[in-house]
Scaffold this motif. Structure first.
Motif, mmCIF file in Angstrom:
data_model
loop_
_atom_site.group_PDB
_atom_site.id
_atom_site.type_symbol
_atom_site.label_atom_id
_atom_site.label_comp_id
_atom_site.label_asym_id
_atom_site.label_seq_id
_atom_site.Cartn_x
_atom_site.Cartn_y
_atom_site.Cartn_z
ATOM 1 N N MET A 25 -81.103 21.419 7.164
ATOM 2 C CA MET A 25 -79.849 21.094 7.843
ATOM 3 C C MET A 25 -80.062 20.043 8.925
ATOM 4 S SD MET A 25 -78.347 24.965 8.018
ATOM 5 C CE MET A 25 -76.961 24.619 9.073
ATOM 6 N N GLU A 33 -75.552 12.957 7.394
ATOM 7 C CA GLU A 33 -74.867 13.696 6.335
ATOM 8 C C GLU A 33 -74.090 14.862 6.934
ATOM 9 O OE1 GLU A 33 -74.059 12.752 2.938
ATOM 10 O OE2 GLU A 33 -76.120 12.107 3.303
ATOM 11 N N ARG A 34 -72.885 15.093 6.455
ATOM 12 C CA ARG A 34 -72.134 16.271 6.888
ATOM 13 C C ARG A 34 -72.642 17.510 6.163
ATOM 14 N NH1 ARG A 34 -66.843 16.727 8.539
ATOM 15 N NH2 ARG A 34 -66.441 18.280 6.953
ATOM 16 N N ILE A 35 -72.493 18.673 6.798
ATOM 17 C CA ILE A 35 -72.828 19.930 6.124
ATOM 18 C C ILE A 35 -71.580 20.788 6.124
ATOM 19 C CG2 ILE A 35 -74.324 21.959 6.131
ATOM 20 C CD1 ILE A 35 -76.237 20.297 7.946
ATOM 21 N N GLU A 36 -71.184 21.258 4.956
ATOM 22 C CA GLU A 36 -69.992 22.102 4.861
ATOM 23 C C GLU A 36 -70.336 23.433 4.228
ATOM 24 O OE1 GLU A 36 -66.675 18.613 4.095
ATOM 25 O OE2 GLU A 36 -66.740 20.396 2.815
ATOM 26 N N VAL A 37 -70.109 24.511 4.950
ATOM 27 C CA VAL A 37 -70.342 25.837 4.397
ATOM 28 C C VAL A 37 -69.022 26.588 4.448
ATOM 29 C CG1 VAL A 37 -71.640 27.976 4.601
ATOM 30 C CG2 VAL A 37 -72.713 25.813 5.222
ATOM 31 N N ARG A 38 -68.452 26.843 3.285
ATOM 32 C CA ARG A 38 -67.138 27.463 3.241
ATOM 33 C C ARG A 38 -67.151 28.844 3.899
ATOM 34 N NH1 ARG A 38 -63.737 25.925 -1.554
ATOM 35 N NH2 ARG A 38 -64.391 24.033 -0.518
ATOM 36 N N PHE A 40 -67.785 29.468 6.841
ATOM 37 C CA PHE A 40 -68.635 29.470 8.036
ATOM 38 C C PHE A 40 -68.242 28.324 8.966
ATOM 39 C CE2 PHE A 40 -72.438 28.392 10.470
ATOM 40 C CZ PHE A 40 -72.718 29.625 11.030
ATOM 41 N N PHE A 43 -70.826 21.067 9.969
ATOM 42 C CA PHE A 43 -71.563 20.315 10.982
ATOM 43 C C PHE A 43 -71.374 18.840 10.683
ATOM 44 C CE2 PHE A 43 -73.704 24.337 10.472
ATOM 45 C CZ PHE A 43 -74.018 24.717 11.766
ATOM 46 N N PHE A 72 -70.179 21.103 15.696
ATOM 47 C CA PHE A 72 -69.893 22.183 14.744
ATOM 48 C C PHE A 72 -68.432 22.583 14.850
ATOM 49 C CE2 PHE A 72 -69.566 26.865 14.059
ATOM 50 C CZ PHE A 72 -69.784 26.854 12.689
ATOM 51 N N PRO A 74 -66.029 25.572 13.525
ATOM 52 C CA PRO A 74 -66.025 26.858 12.821
ATOM 53 C C PRO A 74 -65.007 26.859 11.682
ATOM 54 C CG PRO A 74 -65.760 27.156 15.205
ATOM 55 C CD PRO A 74 -65.614 25.703 14.931
ATOM 56 N N GLU A 77 -62.712 31.598 8.045
ATOM 57 C CA GLU A 77 -63.136 33.002 8.035
ATOM 58 C C GLU A 77 -63.868 33.369 9.325
ATOM 59 O OE1 GLU A 77 -65.813 34.236 4.876
ATOM 60 O OE2 GLU A 77 -66.230 36.064 5.989
ATOM 61 N N LEU A 78 -64.765 32.504 9.764
ATOM 62 C CA LEU A 78 -65.515 32.765 10.992
ATOM 63 C C LEU A 78 -64.569 32.858 12.187
ATOM 64 C CD1 LEU A 78 -68.184 33.072 12.510
ATOM 65 C CD2 LEU A 78 -68.357 30.601 12.598
ATOM 66 N N ARG A 81 -62.531 36.141 11.937
ATOM 67 C CA ARG A 81 -63.321 37.360 12.161
ATOM 68 C C ARG A 81 -63.695 37.526 13.626
ATOM 69 N NH1 ARG A 81 -67.918 37.792 7.616
ATOM 70 N NH2 ARG A 81 -68.810 39.202 9.157
ATOM 71 N N VAL A 82 -64.110 36.439 14.259
ATOM 72 C CA VAL A 82 -64.503 36.508 15.662
ATOM 73 C C VAL A 82 -63.299 36.844 16.534
ATOM 74 C CG1 VAL A 82 -65.251 35.081 17.611
ATOM 75 C CG2 VAL A 82 -66.526 35.042 15.480
#
Lengths: 89, 105
Positions: A25, A33-38, A40, A43, A72, A74, A77-78, A81-82
């Motif tokens: 990462m 590069e972008r980072i995408e985590v569904r 979560f 970045f 980042f 969020p 879902e994150l 939930r938080v």
């Protein structure tokens, strides 16, 4: 560090995997590069233009060159939930 | 193209020799672990990468930017991320390549 309990992996392997994941990462972000985590979040890099900064101790003006900083955001879902965890207590 | 969970799992498969299923599960578990901690209000520190934390926000008056209508924003908890100095330095040290790379987009 993160204590991830995973039945089929030994403790040392988990440690290596966490390191490997973070390194992957960090490398991606460093390369822009972008980072995408569904569920979560994502970045990405945000651009900061050059500015004139000051040494807080001496007050001397110093030029700060433009740069990119990691950011980042969020995911849904994150976020939910938080937030709902707070209203439950 | 953005990096996704599948790419991360692939990297673990290629570099650490986890099998594909293990790698996929591990990536899933990793992010779920962080979500769970933040949900409990626990901050998560990933050395060399950054810290995730939870902040309480008080309610405040807001405005619909489109209509100008005033609406209250309720109190809430939000996730914050602060990149470590190491990661920031690493990104900053790659400024030249980034400039080229991001200009192409």
């Amino acid at each position: 560090m993160l204590a991830a309990e995973q039945p089929q992996l030994a403790y040392r392997d988990v440690e290596l995997a966490v390191k490997g994941l973070l390194e992957c990462m960090a490398k991606a972000l460093t390369e822009g590069e972008r980072i995408e985590v569904r569920g979560f979040g994502s970045f990405s890099l945000h651009y900061r233009p050059a500015r004139v900064g000051r040494n807080p101790k001496t007050g001397a003006a110093v030029g700060v060159p433009d740069k990119h900083v990691p950011h980042f955001k969020p995911g849904k879902e994150l976020r939910e939930r938080v937030d709902t965890a707070s209203s439950a207590r | 193209m953005a990096i996704t969970k599948a790419d991360l799992a692939n990297a673990l498969f290629n570099e650490l020799g986890l099998n594909k299923r293990e790698a996929k599960e591990f990536v899933e578990l990793f992010f779920e672990k962080i979500r769970g901690a933040l949900e409990d209000g626990t901050s998560v520190k990933l050395s060399g990468f950054g810290n995730f934390g939870v902040r309480k926000k008080n309610s405040r008056p807001g405005r619909n930017p489109k209509t100008g209508e005033e609406i209250p924003i309720s109190a809430r908890r939000v996730v914050t991320f602060k990149a470590s100095q190491k990661l920031k330095d690493r990104v900053a040290s790659n400024a030249d390549q980034l400039r080229q790379h991001l200009n192409q987009k």
